[in-house]
Design a protein around this motif. Structure first.
Motif, mmCIF file in Angstrom:
data_model
loop_
_atom_site.group_PDB
_atom_site.id
_atom_site.type_symbol
_atom_site.label_atom_id
_atom_site.label_comp_id
_atom_site.label_asym_id
_atom_site.label_seq_id
_atom_site.Cartn_x
_atom_site.Cartn_y
_atom_site.Cartn_z
ATOM 1 N N GLY A 1 0.837 -1.200 0.000
ATOM 2 C CA GLY A 1 0.000 0.000 0.000
ATOM 3 C C GLY A 1 0.873 1.253 0.000
ATOM 4 N N PRO A 2 0.256 2.440 0.007
ATOM 5 C CA PRO A 2 1.035 3.679 -0.082
ATOM 6 C C PRO A 2 2.013 3.894 1.062
ATOM 7 N N MET A 3 1.627 3.544 2.292
ATOM 8 C CA MET A 3 2.549 3.735 3.401
ATOM 9 C C MET A 3 3.680 2.712 3.352
ATOM 10 N N GLY A 4 3.366 1.501 2.939
ATOM 11 C CA GLY A 4 4.417 0.507 2.748
ATOM 12 C C GLY A 4 5.392 0.934 1.666
ATOM 13 N N MET A 5 4.864 1.562 0.610
ATOM 14 C CA MET A 5 5.728 2.052 -0.464
ATOM 15 C C MET A 5 6.677 3.136 0.050
ATOM 16 N N LEU A 6 6.170 4.022 0.894
ATOM 17 C CA LEU A 6 7.050 5.030 1.488
ATOM 18 C C LEU A 6 8.123 4.372 2.346
ATOM 19 N N ALA A 7 7.757 3.301 3.046
ATOM 20 C CA ALA A 7 8.737 2.588 3.870
ATOM 21 C C ALA A 7 9.824 1.950 3.001
ATOM 22 N N ILE A 8 9.429 1.421 1.846
ATOM 23 C CA ILE A 8 10.416 0.851 0.925
ATOM 24 C C ILE A 8 11.388 1.939 0.480
ATOM 25 N N ASP A 9 10.834 3.067 0.063
ATOM 26 C CA ASP A 9 11.660 4.175 -0.418
ATOM 27 C C ASP A 9 12.609 4.657 0.672
ATOM 28 N N TYR A 10 12.100 4.764 1.902
ATOM 29 C CA TYR A 10 12.940 5.249 2.993
ATOM 30 C C TYR A 10 13.997 4.223 3.382
ATOM 31 N N ALA A 11 13.647 2.934 3.334
ATOM 32 C CA ALA A 11 14.632 1.893 3.629
ATOM 33 C C ALA A 11 15.780 1.930 2.621
ATOM 34 N N LEU A 12 15.469 2.275 1.375
ATOM 35 C CA LEU A 12 16.490 2.335 0.333
ATOM 36 C C LEU A 12 17.292 3.635 0.383
ATOM 37 N N GLY A 13 16.668 4.721 0.868
ATOM 38 C CA GLY A 13 17.319 6.022 0.803
ATOM 39 C C GLY A 13 17.601 6.688 2.128
ATOM 40 N N GLY A 14 17.219 6.061 3.248
ATOM 41 C CA GLY A 14 17.415 6.669 4.556
ATOM 42 C C GLY A 14 18.853 6.576 5.039
#
Length: 414
Positions: free
Chosen positions: A186-199
């Motif tokens: 879902g959208p929040m999971g997608m943000l978590a993916i992006d942050y895990a890759l770029g945080g």
């Protein structure tokens, strides 16, 4: 000044109304809202009405304006805040105020301070908590997605592990660890993916589960292994033994950090069985049921030092970091946008958003037009023009697309 806003009068009673805002005081700021991003928390708010912990009593006679993921322009600054804010600045708001002795928040509690409106007053509570934040991004819609990104950042920051041979906590996910995101399509999971890759703290591997084959296939086109982080998507829709399936996705048959993005008892129990020594289970999904319970392995809590945490929103530091990440382009939140609409649709769609497949739904508050899916635009002249624009960005919402809506779609009647 007159505003159009979506107001909550009680359980399942949302109304789009026009009303006059009072003149601002020296301790307030008047803003225009350009985009409000729809949040599933607003559906919970509507379903619970006055039973929600953040709403004031007597909504029937004192309605509140919903919406808390918003971005727009500052129009007028009260005397006490002119040293800090200027007319014409873009802004975002940290909705989770964390007031002393009060649960009140933007979009849940105030008669004139909510994002699903053409204009709103940023009140004293928001300003005193330093929750009105200047934003210098190129688009309004990315600004409206800063608040949900801050919630994900807050969850990552709240996870923790122990220093060896001590009880001291090291905050954040485990560096170079293995991270599992359950129900993360879902959208929040997608943000978590992006942050895990770029945080700032990067795991060695991220595994994301989902049940929709088409959605997983789509996410594989949006997110790939990056910055030394291995990313893998797992379809669990046909698995009779999810535990065994997910164990083999880890080099050690368990995970250092597990995030749960669906309020599911089964997923909590599954996560409990997959935690590594000193592993952290982060329950991100907020359930509507106040008596929600699930089975957890407390043998592991005792002997293997597993941890359980949960967060509801981020704080101001999380918000400011989200602003920097979006302004710099290190996190690409545009990927999660799936629908756009005018404010005339917001009352209805807020109450049906869980039935509409896709990601984030943007409300262009000064506009009046039907809900549009970016994947299934019609043959109308406006939609044809949008299709041409979106083809340039591989069907991802963009500044050019937003500018087209702002310049060409019909304004909401006053």
């Amino acid at each position: 000044m007159k505003t159009r806003a979506v107001r909550l009068y009680g359980k399942n009673d949302l109304r789009l109304e026009s009303f006059e805002l009072p003149p601002i005081t020296d301790d307030e700021v008047l803003v225009s809202v350009i985009v409000d991003s729809m949040c599933m928390s607003s559906l919970k708010l509507v379903n619970q009405g006055e039973n929600h912990k953040k709403t004031p009593p007597d909504l029937k006679n004192n309605p509140i304006v919903i919406g808390h993921e918003c971005c727009g322009d500052i129009l007028q600054v009260g005397k006490n805040w002119q040293h800090k804010f200027k007319k014409g600045q873009k802004y975002v708001i940290q909705a989770n105020l964390q007031l002393t002795n009060s649960p009140y928040c933007v979009g849940y509690s105030y008669p004139n301070t909510g994002g699903c409106a053409t204009y709103m007053i940023v009140n004293h509570d928001v300003l005193q908590q330093d929750c009105l934040i200047p934003y210098d991004g190129k688009t309004y819609f990315e600004g409206a997605l800063i608040e949900p990104l801050s919630c994900v950042i807050g969850a990552f920051n709240a996870s923790y592990h122990l220093k060896p041979n001590s009880y001291d906590h090291i905050m954040g996910i485990k560096p170079n660890g293995e991270l599992l995101i359950l129900g993360g399509t879902g959208p929040m999971g997608m943000l978590a993916i992006d942050y895990a890759l770029g945080g700032a703290i990067k795991p060695k591997k991220v595994v994301v589960t989902g049940r929709n084959k088409e959605k997983i296939a789509h996410l594989k086109t949006l997110y790939q292994s990056h910055n030394g982080v291995e990313l893998e998507f797992v379809d669990i829709s046909e698995s009779a033994d999810q535990l065994s399936l997910l164990k083999i996705k880890s080099s050690k048959n368990c995970f250092d950090d597990i995030f749960i993005f669906l309020p599911s008892k089964e997923l909590i129990h599954l996560a409990s069985q997959l935690l590594a020594f000193d592993g952290c289970l982060n329950f991100f999904a907020g359930p509507q049921d106040k008596n929600f319970e699930a089975e957890i392995n407390f043998y592991d809590v005792h002997y293997n030092f597993t941890h359980i945490v949960g967060t509801s929103g981020g704080n101001t530091d999380d918000m400011r970091l989200a602003v920097k990440l979006i302004e710099s382009g290190k996190v690409e939140v545009a990927k999660i946008v799936s629908h756009i609409m005018g404010i005339d649709q917001a009352s209805d769609i807020t109450q049906r958003q869980d039935k509409i497949r896709g990601g984030k739904k943007l409300v262009y508050t000064h506009k009046q037009f039907a809900l549009k899916s970016l994947e299934s635009l019609t043959d109308s002249s406006d939609d044809v023009a949008l299709k041409k624009i979106l083809n340039k960005s591989h069907n991802i919402w963009s500044k050019e697309a937003e500018d087209f809506v702002l310049n060409n779609f019909p304004d909401i009647e006053s």
